[in-house]
Design a protein around this motif. Structure first.
Motif, PDB file in Angstrom:
ATOM      1  N   GLN A 107      -2.875   4.631   0.108  1.00  0.00           N
ATOM      2  CA  GLN A 107      -3.791   4.762  -0.954  1.00  0.00           C
ATOM      3  C   GLN A 107      -3.650   3.702  -1.995  1.00  0.00           C
ATOM      4  O   GLN A 107      -5.237   3.577  -2.959  1.00  0.00           O
ATOM      5  CB  GLN A 107      -4.029   6.453  -1.670  1.00  0.00           C
ATOM      6  N   THR A 108      -3.585   3.256  -2.180  1.00  0.00           N
ATOM      7  CA  THR A 108      -3.428   2.695  -3.827  1.00  0.00           C
ATOM      8  C   THR A 108      -2.738   1.444  -3.533  1.00  0.00           C
ATOM      9  O   THR A 108      -1.417   0.899  -2.652  1.00  0.00           O
ATOM     10  CB  THR A 108      -2.807   3.384  -4.838  1.00  0.00           C
ATOM     11  N   ARG A 121      -7.990  -2.470   3.671  1.00  0.00           N
ATOM     12  CA  ARG A 121      -7.722  -2.357   2.162  1.00  0.00           C
ATOM     13  C   ARG A 121      -7.488  -2.726   1.033  1.00  0.00           C
ATOM     14  O   ARG A 121      -7.420  -3.334   0.077  1.00  0.00           O
ATOM     15  CB  ARG A 121      -7.200  -0.672   1.949  1.00  0.00           C
ATOM     16  N   THR A 122      -6.110  -2.895   1.940  1.00  0.00           N
ATOM     17  CA  THR A 122      -5.069  -4.999   1.153  1.00  0.00           C
ATOM     18  C   THR A 122      -5.744  -6.315   1.451  1.00  0.00           C
ATOM     19  O   THR A 122      -6.276  -6.000   0.281  1.00  0.00           O
ATOM     20  CB  THR A 122      -3.901  -4.553   1.609  1.00  0.00           C
ATOM     21  N   LYS A 124      -9.202  -6.313   1.296  1.00  0.00           N
ATOM     22  CA  LYS A 124     -10.590  -5.902   0.023  1.00  0.00           C
ATOM     23  C   LYS A 124      -9.687  -6.110  -1.728  1.00  0.00           C
ATOM     24  O   LYS A 124     -10.137  -6.475  -2.006  1.00  0.00           O
ATOM     25  CB  LYS A 124     -10.995  -4.644   0.694  1.00  0.00           C
ATOM     26  N   GLN A 171     -11.731   0.779   7.703  1.00  0.00           N
ATOM     27  CA  GLN A 171     -11.483   1.759   6.482  1.00  0.00           C
ATOM     28  C   GLN A 171     -12.757   1.240   5.224  1.00  0.00           C
ATOM     29  O   GLN A 171     -12.805   2.154   4.615  1.00  0.00           O
ATOM     30  CB  GLN A 171     -10.786   2.693   6.214  1.00  0.00           C
ATOM     31  N   THR A 172     -12.951   0.033   5.784  1.00  0.00           N
ATOM     32  CA  THR A 172     -13.182  -0.032   4.322  1.00  0.00           C
ATOM     33  C   THR A 172     -14.417  -1.133   5.393  1.00  0.00           C
ATOM     34  O   THR A 172     -14.532  -1.531   6.480  1.00  0.00           O
ATOM     35  CB  THR A 172     -13.105  -1.271   3.220  1.00  0.00           C
ATOM     36  N   SER A 221       0.771  -0.828  -0.041  1.00  0.00           N
ATOM     37  CA  SER A 221      -0.114   0.084   0.341  1.00  0.00           C
ATOM     38  C   SER A 221       1.201   1.370  -0.075  1.00  0.00           C
ATOM     39  O   SER A 221       1.789   1.547   0.837  1.00  0.00           O
ATOM     40  CB  SER A 221      -0.799  -0.356   1.450  1.00  0.00           C
ATOM     41  N   SER A 234      -7.263  -1.951   8.163  1.00  0.00           N
ATOM     42  CA  SER A 234      -7.849   0.006   7.900  1.00  0.00           C
ATOM     43  C   SER A 234      -8.998  -1.518   6.124  1.00  0.00           C
ATOM     44  O   SER A 234      -9.917  -0.950   6.475  1.00  0.00           O
ATOM     45  CB  SER A 234      -6.789   0.178   6.611  1.00  0.00           C
TER      46      SER A 234
END
Length: 181
Positions: A81-82, A109-110, A112, A139-140, A73, A107
């Motif tokens: 963010q990415t 993100r990774t 997901k 955050q998700t 990330s 979070s």
């Protein structure tokens, strides 16, 4: 309190707690979707947890194939963010049940990204096992299917998790509480 490399580290989850929970998680996973199971360990932090959980899966009667993926990330600060693929898997996931293993779900993100990637590639089912769930940082809308322990809002090390590449070798999950005197 253990002192490692001049730091006081307070154990949060002991080796015995982790070992017992791995056996329980394996039993839970055996009851889930496991047809033609492919286990994918997300490197680097999950490598010890993944190895122990895979051995527990074997003891519970499963013989999954095992792969590794390295994701990163990046973006603004430490929030990321990415997500990008550093090292991809070699296996075809089409029509398979996939179990993603990671050390900690924060979070989301990774994980997901990894789950969506496996579905895009044709996986039949994608489940997630994490040693630690730090839901306070989510955050998700992602939740793990199999959770070892709920983690308080501490920065943790050990059992594969690091700070500046240190402390991965510890047989427990701990919190650095300061410098040793």
């Amino acid at each position: 309190m253990p002192v490692v490399r001049g730091k006081n580290i307070e154990p949060l989850f002991t080796p015995e707690q982790i070992a017992a929970r791995n056996v329980e998680l394996a039993e839970e996973i055996v009851a889930g979707p496991t047809n033609d199971l492919l286990v994918i360990s997300i490197l680097k932090g999950s490598f010890i947890f993944a190895a122990d959980l895979i051995r527990s899966l074997h003891a519970a009667g499963l013989a999954p194939e095992v792969e590794f993926i390295t994701l990163s990330s990046y973006g603004a600060g430490t929030t990321g963010q990415t997500v990008r693929i550093i090292k991809d898997i070699d296996s075809d996931v089409t029509g398979r049940d996939v179990l993603l293993i990671d050390d900690i779900l924060e979070s989301g993100r990774t994980l997901k990204f990894a789950r969506e990637l496996m579905y895009e590639r044709g996986a039949k089912n994608v489940t997630i096992a994490v040693l630690l769930d730090k839901s306070v940082k989510r955050q998700t809308d992602l939740e793990a299917d199999y959770v070892g322990f709920e983690c308080p809002d501490y920065f943790v090390v050990g059992y594969g998790m690091d700070v500046a590449y240190a402390f991965r070798e510890l047989p427990f999950v701990g919190v650095v509480t300061g410098d040793a005197e």
